[in-house]
Motif scaffolding. Structure first.
Motif, PDB file in Angstrom:
ATOM      1  N   VAL A  33      51.574  40.965  30.300  1.00 33.00           N
ATOM      2  CA  VAL A  33      52.107  42.262  29.837  1.00 33.00           C
ATOM      3  C   VAL A  33      51.565  43.021  28.803  1.00 33.00           C
ATOM      4  O   VAL A  33      51.663  42.195  27.558  1.00 33.00           O
ATOM      5  N   THR A  35      51.796  45.212  25.566  1.00 32.37           N
ATOM      6  CA  THR A  35      53.002  45.785  24.943  1.00 32.37           C
ATOM      7  C   THR A  35      52.718  47.003  24.302  1.00 32.37           C
ATOM      8  O   THR A  35      51.508  47.604  24.093  1.00 32.37           O
ATOM      9  N   THR A  37      52.337  47.919  21.324  1.00 33.43           N
ATOM     10  CA  THR A  37      51.457  47.823  20.161  1.00 33.43           C
ATOM     11  C   THR A  37      50.142  47.501  20.376  1.00 33.43           C
ATOM     12  O   THR A  37      49.135  47.283  19.518  1.00 33.43           O
ATOM     13  N   GLN A  39      49.220  44.747  21.952  1.00 32.50           N
ATOM     14  CA  GLN A  39      48.874  43.258  22.013  1.00 32.50           C
ATOM     15  C   GLN A  39      49.129  42.891  23.784  1.00 32.50           C
ATOM     16  O   GLN A  39      50.021  43.853  24.342  1.00 32.50           O
ATOM     17  N   TRP A  40      48.877  41.649  23.956  1.00 36.07           N
ATOM     18  CA  TRP A  40      49.242  41.350  25.332  1.00 36.07           C
ATOM     19  C   TRP A  40      49.996  40.145  25.337  1.00 36.07           C
ATOM     20  O   TRP A  40      49.420  39.082  24.523  1.00 36.07           O
ATOM     21  N   LEU A  41      51.112  39.756  26.000  1.00 38.47           N
ATOM     22  CA  LEU A  41      51.671  38.789  26.192  1.00 38.47           C
ATOM     23  C   LEU A  41      51.269  38.088  27.693  1.00 38.47           C
ATOM     24  O   LEU A  41      51.428  38.881  28.639  1.00 38.47           O
ATOM     25  N   VAL A  52      50.239  35.279  22.510  1.00 38.01           N
ATOM     26  CA  VAL A  52      50.061  36.682  22.113  1.00 38.01           C
ATOM     27  C   VAL A  52      48.350  37.012  21.875  1.00 38.01           C
ATOM     28  O   VAL A  52      48.000  36.376  21.114  1.00 38.01           O
TER      29      VAL A  52
END
Length: 78
Positions: A33, A35, A37, A39-41, A52
């Motif tokens: 996913v 985000t 910001t 970043q990827w989760l 992260v």
């Protein structure tokens, strides 16, 4: 190993999104996913820890690692 020239540009969010979608659809990752910001989760299985990733380059690096591992685990067909 096949030689490939270095990238001429940084990976884009669209490129990372495409790779994340492929990895999830092929069930090589449980979830990925983006985000707000940037970043990827990422989660490899439902009960696994959430990683992260800081941006598109990290997503592509993860995709390359998974691809390398997948290819290395294939039985040789000759």
């Amino acid at each position: 190993m096949i030689w490939r020239p270095a990238r001429s540009s940084e990976p884009t969010t669209a490129e990372a999104d495409a790779w994340a979608d492929i990895l999830v659809r092929r069930r090589l990752l449980h979830a990925a996913v983006l985000t707000p910001t940037g970043q990827w989760l990422v989660q490899d299985h439902p009960d696994g820890a959430v990683l992260v990733l800081t941006g598109p380059a990290d997503v592509l690096a993860l995709a390359a690692t998974i691809q390398h591992h997948t290819r290395a685990m294939r039985p040789e067909s000759r």
